[in-house]
Motif scaffolding. Structure first.
Motif, PDB file in Angstrom:
ATOM      1  N   THR A  31       0.833  -1.201   0.000  1.00 47.86           N
ATOM      2  CA  THR A  31       0.000   0.000   0.000  1.00 47.86           C
ATOM      3  C   THR A  31       0.869   1.252   0.000  1.00 47.86           C
ATOM      4  N   ALA A  32       1.937   1.253   0.791  1.00 48.92           N
ATOM      5  CA  ALA A  32       2.834   2.409   0.843  1.00 48.92           C
ATOM      6  C   ALA A  32       3.503   2.662  -0.508  1.00 48.92           C
ATOM      7  N   VAL A  33       3.889   1.593  -1.189  1.00 48.87           N
ATOM      8  CA  VAL A  33       4.513   1.729  -2.504  1.00 48.87           C
ATOM      9  C   VAL A  33       3.506   2.280  -3.510  1.00 48.87           C
ATOM     10  N   ILE A  34       2.288   1.766  -3.498  1.00 48.67           N
ATOM     11  CA  ILE A  34       1.254   2.241  -4.425  1.00 48.67           C
ATOM     12  C   ILE A  34       0.952   3.719  -4.192  1.00 48.67           C
ATOM     13  N   ILE A  35       0.789   4.109  -2.935  1.00 48.63           N
ATOM     14  CA  ILE A  35       0.524   5.515  -2.634  1.00 48.63           C
ATOM     15  C   ILE A  35       1.708   6.384  -3.047  1.00 48.63           C
ATOM     16  N   SER A  36       2.915   5.909  -2.775  1.00 47.90           N
ATOM     17  CA  SER A  36       4.116   6.676  -3.122  1.00 47.90           C
ATOM     18  C   SER A  36       4.242   6.890  -4.626  1.00 47.90           C
ATOM     19  N   PRO A  68      10.092  19.423   7.276  1.00 44.76           N
ATOM     20  CA  PRO A  68       9.933  20.473   6.267  1.00 44.76           C
ATOM     21  C   PRO A  68      10.419  20.015   4.889  1.00 44.76           C
ATOM     22  N   GLY A  69       9.606  20.257   3.871  1.00 45.44           N
ATOM     23  CA  GLY A  69       9.943  19.871   2.511  1.00 45.44           C
ATOM     24  C   GLY A  69       9.603  18.440   2.153  1.00 45.44           C
ATOM     25  N   ASP A  70       9.140  17.658   3.132  1.00 48.64           N
ATOM     26  CA  ASP A  70       8.764  16.269   2.882  1.00 48.64           C
ATOM     27  C   ASP A  70       7.507  16.255   2.015  1.00 48.64           C
ATOM     28  N   ARG A  71       7.526  15.454   0.937  1.00 50.53           N
ATOM     29  CA  ARG A  71       6.376  15.403   0.040  1.00 50.53           C
ATOM     30  C   ARG A  71       5.985  13.961  -0.243  1.00 50.53           C
ATOM     31  N   ARG A  97      12.174   6.352  -8.172  1.00 50.43           N
ATOM     32  CA  ARG A  97      13.196   6.306  -7.109  1.00 50.43           C
ATOM     33  C   ARG A  97      13.020   7.465  -6.129  1.00 50.43           C
ATOM     34  N   GLU A  98      12.756   8.632  -6.666  1.00 46.29           N
ATOM     35  CA  GLU A  98      12.521   9.808  -5.824  1.00 46.29           C
ATOM     36  C   GLU A  98      11.332   9.568  -4.889  1.00 46.29           C
ATOM     37  N   ALA A  99      10.264   8.993  -5.423  1.00 46.39           N
ATOM     38  CA  ALA A  99       9.045   8.763  -4.637  1.00 46.39           C
ATOM     39  C   ALA A  99       9.245   7.705  -3.558  1.00 46.39           C
ATOM     40  N   LEU A 100      10.145   6.756  -3.801  1.00 44.92           N
ATOM     41  CA  LEU A 100      10.352   5.652  -2.861  1.00 44.92           C
ATOM     42  C   LEU A 100      11.570   5.848  -1.953  1.00 44.92           C
ATOM     43  N   ALA A 101      12.291   6.924  -2.124  1.00 46.59           N
ATOM     44  CA  ALA A 101      13.503   7.182  -1.331  1.00 46.59           C
ATOM     45  C   ALA A 101      13.216   7.210   0.166  1.00 46.59           C
ATOM     46  N   TRP A 102      12.024   7.620   0.549  1.00 44.54           N
ATOM     47  CA  TRP A 102      11.683   7.707   1.970  1.00 44.54           C
ATOM     48  C   TRP A 102      11.761   6.344   2.656  1.00 44.54           C
TER      49      TRP A 102
END
Length: 152
Positions: A31-36, A68-71, A97-102
Motif C-alpha cells: 500500500t505504501a509503494v502504491i501511494i508513493s 519540512p519539505g517532505d512530500r 526512485r525519488e518517490a520511494l527514497a523515503w
C-alpha cells in the motif's frame, strides 16, 4: 496495519480489497509503494506541466509535513503525454526512485531498485524491488497507462 490496496494492471488503477466483515489489511508495504508511486506529487517549478496549465498538483497535506519539505507521491503524472522513448523510461525510473527514497530514509528498506520498460503501446511497466534486512526482497510490477496518441 493499513487498509490493503491492490494495483490492477489490467485497469491501471488501485483499489481497496474487501475481507469480511470489512476491508482487508496488510503490513502496509505494498500500500505504501502504491501511494508513493501513484499519488500526484507537487511538480517542481522547473517541470513542464503536460496539459499546458500552471497546475502543479500535489497533496495539500504536504504543507503540514512533520519534516519540512517532505512530500508524498511521485512526479510520474508528468509523463502522461510523454512519447515512448528511452528518455521517458529514464525519467520514470528517476521519478519512481525519488518517490520511494523515503523507504530508505526511514529505515524501512536497505535498498530500492526500480526498472522501467515498455510493456505495450501506451503502457509502461515499472518493476520495483525493495530489499529489507529482516525478510526476502519484496517485488512489485505496475503497468502505467497514458494517452496513446502521444505514445509514438
Amino acid at each position: 496495519m493499513d487498509i490493503r490496496t491492490r494495483f490492477d494492471n489490467e485497469q491501471g488503477e488501485g483499489d481497496w480489497l474487501l475481507a469480511a466483515p470489512g476491508l482487508a489489511t496488510d503490513e502496509g508495504l505494498e500500500t505504501a509503494v502504491i501511494i508513493s508511486l501513484f499519488t500526484d506529487r507537487r511538480a517542481d517549478p522547473s517541470d513542464e506541466i503536460p496539459d499546458g496549465t500552471q497546475d502543479r498538483r500535489g497533496w495539500f497535506g504536504d504543507a503540514y509535513a512533520d519534516v519540512p519539505g517532505d512530500r508524498i507521491g511521485s512526479r510520474l503524472w508528468l509523463l502522461s503525454r510523454a512519447k515512448q522513448t528511452a528518455e521517458t523510461l529514464q525519467r520514470a525510473r528517476d521519478y519512481a526512485r525519488e518517490a520511494l527514497a523515503w523507504l530508505i530514509e526511514d529505515g524501512i528498506a536497505r535498498a530500492v531498485q526500480v526498472d522501467a520498460s515498455w510493456f505495450a503501446l501506451g503502457r509502461m511497466a515499472l518493476d520495483v524491488t525493495i530489499s529489507r534486512a529482516e525478510s526476502a526482497p519484496a517485488r512489485f510490477r505496475f503497468v502505467v497507462f497514458w494517452d496513446q496518441p502521444n505514445a509514438l
